[in-house]
Design an enzyme around this catalytic site. Sequence first.
Site: not given
Ligand SMILES: [Zn+2]
Length: 450
Positions: A299-300, A303, A377, A381
């Site tokens: 997930h990171e 980003h 976010e 995901d």
């Molecule tokens: Zn996040």
Amino acid sequence: MPGEATGTRDEPGTGGEDVRETPEAGGGASLRGAGWALAGLGVVIGAVAWFSTPWRTLPAGAPHVAPDPARDFTAEQIARARAFDAALSVPSYLSLALTLLVAGVLVATPAGALLAARLRGPWWVRALCAVAALTAVTELLRWPLGMWYESRLRDYGLSVQTWGSWAGDRLKSAGVETLLTAAMIVVVIALARRFARWWIPAAAGAFALTVAASFVYPVVVEPLFSDFTPMAQGPLRRDLLAMAERDGVPVEDVLVADASRRTTALNAYVSGFGATRRIVVYDTLLKAPPREVELVVAHELGHAKRNDVLYGTLLGALGGAAGVVLLHLVTSAGPVRRRTRVSSLADPRAVGLLMGLMTLGAVLSGPAQNVISRHIEARADAHALDLTRDPATFVAMQKRLAITNISDLSPDVVEYVLYASHPATPERIALARSWALLNRLPAPPGNAGP
Ligand SMILES: [Zn+2]
């Protein structure tokens, strides 16, 4: 679950001289120019926000799955989350109300000017003292609410901090905030003393300061609160770096923060950009099964790959510049000047008004930031799911995060608007099921207890 509202200022002082009404040089023409600049910045911010926000997470045609906490959480878990949320609500909302009240007093009464009028010394000393005094008073007013909030976290076993370390953290945060606020305000006053159209260089300065702050934050501010160590050599570290490589995201290191000193909560984040970009996982997370840690890091990586911190910083910097122009327009308004008895921003008596407006700006822009954040976010995901193709572990990880952190499983509208920077857990789990159906993989079954 509401977070504690942050950022505020002060409270009335007494006494002091009267202030003359002196319109700043430039008058009407300067206001018209500022109006156009604000409109232009508004269009640019709207365009950047519109085009950089992933409004749709999965491709059209992905089967819709309705979020349903009861599918994955037991009645007991749902009740516990609800009780925890209720326990935090009161101190959170009181803190927000106090923040707004103090800002309102500073923006609509002469309290700030009266306090600053009592200070002596060169203008910049008076300005710095006024910032420090207003911050101290606000912090003092909010302190008991902070202790109340912290006690609730302890009741539920989420905080393991001593009061000494809690107070230390809070003072450090207030210190960092005061320094930043003081720097901004002294620069605004200095520019207003020198230039009729001070708001032009000030807006450029706000832009530059936001970018610089976001860049240095991970190496200057974060180390004040946590120790960071490279993740220990071993299969997990190897797997994570291999996954980053497979993802095409250059990551030199994954850092572990010693969060267990203060909390049992699980978390991970990306901060900084360019040379200061880092992926950090809380040490508390490392007790989870390695597959779940991988999902969090995936997930990171989402980003990092989409440069979310950089776009967020760009929007924040544009917002800061627009905020300065708005500040000029609001503080030029006759009623504001009369009510606050601030005739010019070149006067340190304007400090309270400036701080009040900055606080209101931060609180009022929060919901818009949350809307954008929730979409970003959700994209991270979806990235984690694309990268790992493991929706079952994704759901297991979301459940672990929600149960350990006692996340709000069904936030009400007000909480969602004010505080939700992420989709609620049932929405995140529903996204994973939708992703699985789209990719013809078995959708993770619900497994709430009987
Ligand atoms: Zn996040």
